[in-house]
Design a protein around this motif. Structure first.
Motif, PDB file in Angstrom:
ATOM      1  N   ARG A 127      14.234  -4.624   1.176  1.00 43.34           N
ATOM      2  CA  ARG A 127      12.838  -4.310   0.859  1.00 43.34           C
ATOM      3  C   ARG A 127      12.628  -2.805   0.751  1.00 43.34           C
ATOM      4  NH1 ARG A 127       9.903  -8.374   5.238  1.00 43.34           N
ATOM      5  NH2 ARG A 127      10.771 -10.325   4.402  1.00 43.34           N
ATOM      6  N   MET A 128      13.252  -2.077   1.676  1.00 38.36           N
ATOM      7  CA  MET A 128      13.113  -0.624   1.633  1.00 38.36           C
ATOM      8  C   MET A 128      13.703  -0.056   0.356  1.00 38.36           C
ATOM      9  SD  MET A 128      14.700   2.232   4.204  1.00 38.36           S
ATOM     10  CE  MET A 128      16.281   2.129   3.364  1.00 38.36           C
ATOM     11  N   VAL A 129      14.901  -0.534  -0.021  1.00 36.68           N
ATOM     12  CA  VAL A 129      15.544  -0.038  -1.238  1.00 36.68           C
ATOM     13  C   VAL A 129      14.694  -0.364  -2.463  1.00 36.68           C
ATOM     14  CG1 VAL A 129      17.546  -0.325  -2.747  1.00 36.68           C
ATOM     15  CG2 VAL A 129      17.864  -0.087  -0.288  1.00 36.68           C
ATOM     16  N   LEU A 130      14.107  -1.560  -2.491  1.00 37.86           N
ATOM     17  CA  LEU A 130      13.259  -1.937  -3.623  1.00 37.86           C
ATOM     18  C   LEU A 130      12.043  -1.022  -3.728  1.00 37.86           C
ATOM     19  CD1 LEU A 130      12.537  -3.865  -5.923  1.00 37.86           C
ATOM     20  CD2 LEU A 130      11.419  -5.350  -4.220  1.00 37.86           C
ATOM     21  N   CYS A 131      11.375  -0.792  -2.619  1.00 38.93           N
ATOM     22  CA  CYS A 131      10.182   0.073  -2.638  1.00 38.93           C
ATOM     23  C   CYS A 131      10.531   1.497  -3.046  1.00 38.93           C
ATOM     24  CB  CYS A 131       9.516   0.064  -1.267  1.00 38.93           C
ATOM     25  SG  CYS A 131       8.774  -1.512  -0.808  1.00 38.93           S
ATOM     26  N   LEU A 132      11.618   2.036  -2.480  1.00 38.33           N
ATOM     27  CA  LEU A 132      11.994   3.402  -2.806  1.00 38.33           C
ATOM     28  C   LEU A 132      12.487   3.514  -4.250  1.00 38.33           C
ATOM     29  CD1 LEU A 132      13.800   4.508   0.485  1.00 38.33           C
ATOM     30  CD2 LEU A 132      11.440   4.936  -0.218  1.00 38.33           C
TER      31      LEU A 132
END
Length: 565
Positions: free
Chosen positions: A98-103
């Motif tokens: 999720r973090m990688v997707l948002c960033l």
């Protein structure tokens, strides 16, 4: 002690601190070498200004996703998982994608909106095209720094400090390698390509250790709902840190925003001067970081008298370091810049401009140091506090007002003076707030300590300037003469003005022993006035958990400040 217990044997802590210190020093040294190489190859011009506008992205993302917010959020969460006997797989599987997707969305938005980003950061910049290209390349760091920060926090929670300490070493190796290989073909863009590639190396250098942590994790039956609660609580606690970090970094935004309308090379002159001026400030904060665990422990115990004593001693030592360095920088600025930068494309005119800026910047070094020290004291408390961010906002307003009013007439010197004035005001306000919000710090005694050191620094500066000017020799010899004169004069004058300022700090043992009811088990005891009387207690000390153990302070793992990267 085992890793699960959350503690390391003393010898392991010492080895970890030594290895981390060496790796961090090597990374910082390569960062400084990177700036010297860029000055030699590209000088101070519109093209270097363009790169520095793009450099704002990794400069801002680094403290948010690696050094401050990410660590303060992730380290407690992972530590609690380990304490319960759980592994990392469910947390990594749920949080990391999720973090990688948002960033990645943020990175894509920055790449698409790069022309608008350049217009916002530096309106009127002479070379918009190279700046847009560099922004698109450095935008990659939003994702890679996020992954690197996630890995760093996880590894530190497992007491594996070597790989996280090596990330800036790998980062700067990548930048220097790409500059060496591509500068002849693509010019300043090679540095932006190096930033992108170096950020991937930050991930690569930690990946083997991170994968070992996952393999060693125990089997899990499913995601723990309490983990989500932990993250939400962490986000609530981290919001003041995020705002503080962004507000502090905004000083650079103001400088580059106003500097973009000045002559080509102005932003570069400001950057080179700032990098030199930051060295003593960073070193002083490293010294204070050594004592931060004791400060955090005393804060968790509710021993406010010990916190106050720790703050005063640390401030005296860090002030002595910074003010002595300020005296040397002001006395010998032209020679320092000439030796470091006046090679290749960096001309004597660039040296004159950068040296003048350095002298003014140096006047704000004490404020930079004091803000970092006071922020540690605020964030050592368990409850989130917005005061550091609010105080920095006031200082930023002063910086923007002075810079905006005088930049057109006084140029880069006005911007440097605005920076020094704003951060010094913020330091004074933050130190004053410590008494009401943290501990009963003796403000009058602190003011007297700092005043004596300022007078000693003024005398040392005069001695250094006279010594350097009296020597008819190459510039490096004049610098040596000036430096020796500054050191000798400051030592003598500081000893005469306040012989007891530094001795208590040297006598203390910030890494040794364990606190128990106001006493240090390594053999040294605190002053009588600083002890917490056990006879008055009817339960666990303030800030302790239900079993009477000191609670972990919120900021205990993270250095706050503007590091030299």
């Amino acid at each position: 002690m085992t890793e699960r217990s959350g503690r390391l044997p003393g010898s392991s802590v010492g080895r970890a601190a030594m290895v981390s210190g060496v790796l961090i020093a090597a990374g910082t040294g390569l960062g400084f070498l990177r700036d010297l190489v860029m000055a030699d190859l590209f000088g101070a011009s519109g093209s270097t200004d363009a790169f520095l506008v793009a450099w704002t992205i990794p400069e801002t993302v680094s403290p948010l996703l690696i050094e401050d917010a990410m660590a303060l959020l992730m380290v407690p969460v992972v530590t609690r998982l380990l304490a319960r006997g759980d592994g990392l797989r469910s947390l990594v599987g749920a949080a990391l994608p999720r973090m990688v997707l948002c960033l990645s969305v943020v990175t894509g938005a920055l790449a698409v909106a790069a022309p608008a980003v350049v217009d916002v950061l530096a309106p009127g910049l002479a070379e918009q095209g190279p700046a847009v290209q560099c922004v698109r390349l450095t935008a990659v760091t939003v994702v890679t720094f996020g992954v690197a920060g996630f890995m760093s926090a996880t590894l530190r929670a497992h007491h594996r400090f070597g790989p996280p300490a090596a990330i800036y070493l790998a980062y700067n190796v990548g930048i220097l390698a790409l500059i060496a290989g591509l500068s002849g073909a693509v010019g300043i863009t090679s540095a932006a390509v190096g930033v992108a590639c170096g950020s991937f190396l930050m991930v690569a250098v930690q990946l083997p250790a991170f994968l070992r942590c996952l393999r060693e994790a125990p089997g899990e039956q499913g995601a723990e709902p309490s983990g989500n609660v932990d993250v939400r609580l962490g986000l609530a606690a981290i919001a003041p840190i995020v705002v503080y970090t962004v507000t502090r970094q905004s000083q650079v935004f103001v400088e580059r925003f106003l500097g973009a309308g000045l002559a080509a090379g102005s932003i570069s002159h400001l950057n080179y001067a700032q990098k030199v001026a930051q060295v003593p400030m960073v070193l002083s904060l490293l010294i204070v970081t050594v004592t931060f665990p004791r400060l955090a422990r005393a804060s968790a115990d509710g021993d406010t008298a010990q916190v106050a004593r720790r703050i005063r001693q640390d401030l005296a030592v860090a002030s002595a370091m910074v003010l002595a360095a300020t005296a040397f920088l002001v006395a010998c600025a032209p020679g320092i810049i000439r030796v470091l930068f006046e090679h290749g494309e960096f001309t004597s005119a660039d040296t004159a401009s950068t040296a003048a800026i350095l002298r003014v910047y140096a006047l704000g070094l004490w404020g930079q140091m004091a803000v970092g020290l006071a922020a540690r004291a605020f964030f050592a408390r368990r409850r989130p506090t917005w005061r550091p961010a609010a105080v920095l906002a006031a200082g930023l307003a002063v910086t923007a007002a002075i810079g905006g009013a005088f930049a057109a007439s006084a140029g880069t010197l006005a911007l440097a003076a605005a920076n020094a004035a704003g951060i010094t005001l913020a330091a004074v306000l933050m130190l004053a707030g410590l008494r009401r919000g943290v501990a009963p710090v003796p403000l009058r005694r602190i003011a007297a300590d700092v005043s004596r050191l300022v007078l000693a620094a003024a005398g040392a500066c005069a001695a250094g300037a006279l010594a350097a000017g009296a020597v008819d020799a190459p510039v490096i010899v004049r610098l040596a003469a000036g430096g020796l004169a500054v050191a000798a004069a400051f030592a003598v004058l500081a000893a005469l003005a306040g012989p007891g300022l530094v001795a208590p700090w040297i006598a203390s043992r910030p890494l040794g022993g364990r606190h128990r009811r106001g006493r240090t088990e390594s053999g040294d005891t605190s002053e009588q006035a600083d002890r917490t009387e056990s006879s008055d207690r009817t339960g666990p000390p303030a800030g302790a958990d239900g079993r009477g153990r000191p609670a972990r302070a919120a900021g205990a793992d993270v250095p706050l400040g503007r590091p030299l990267r």
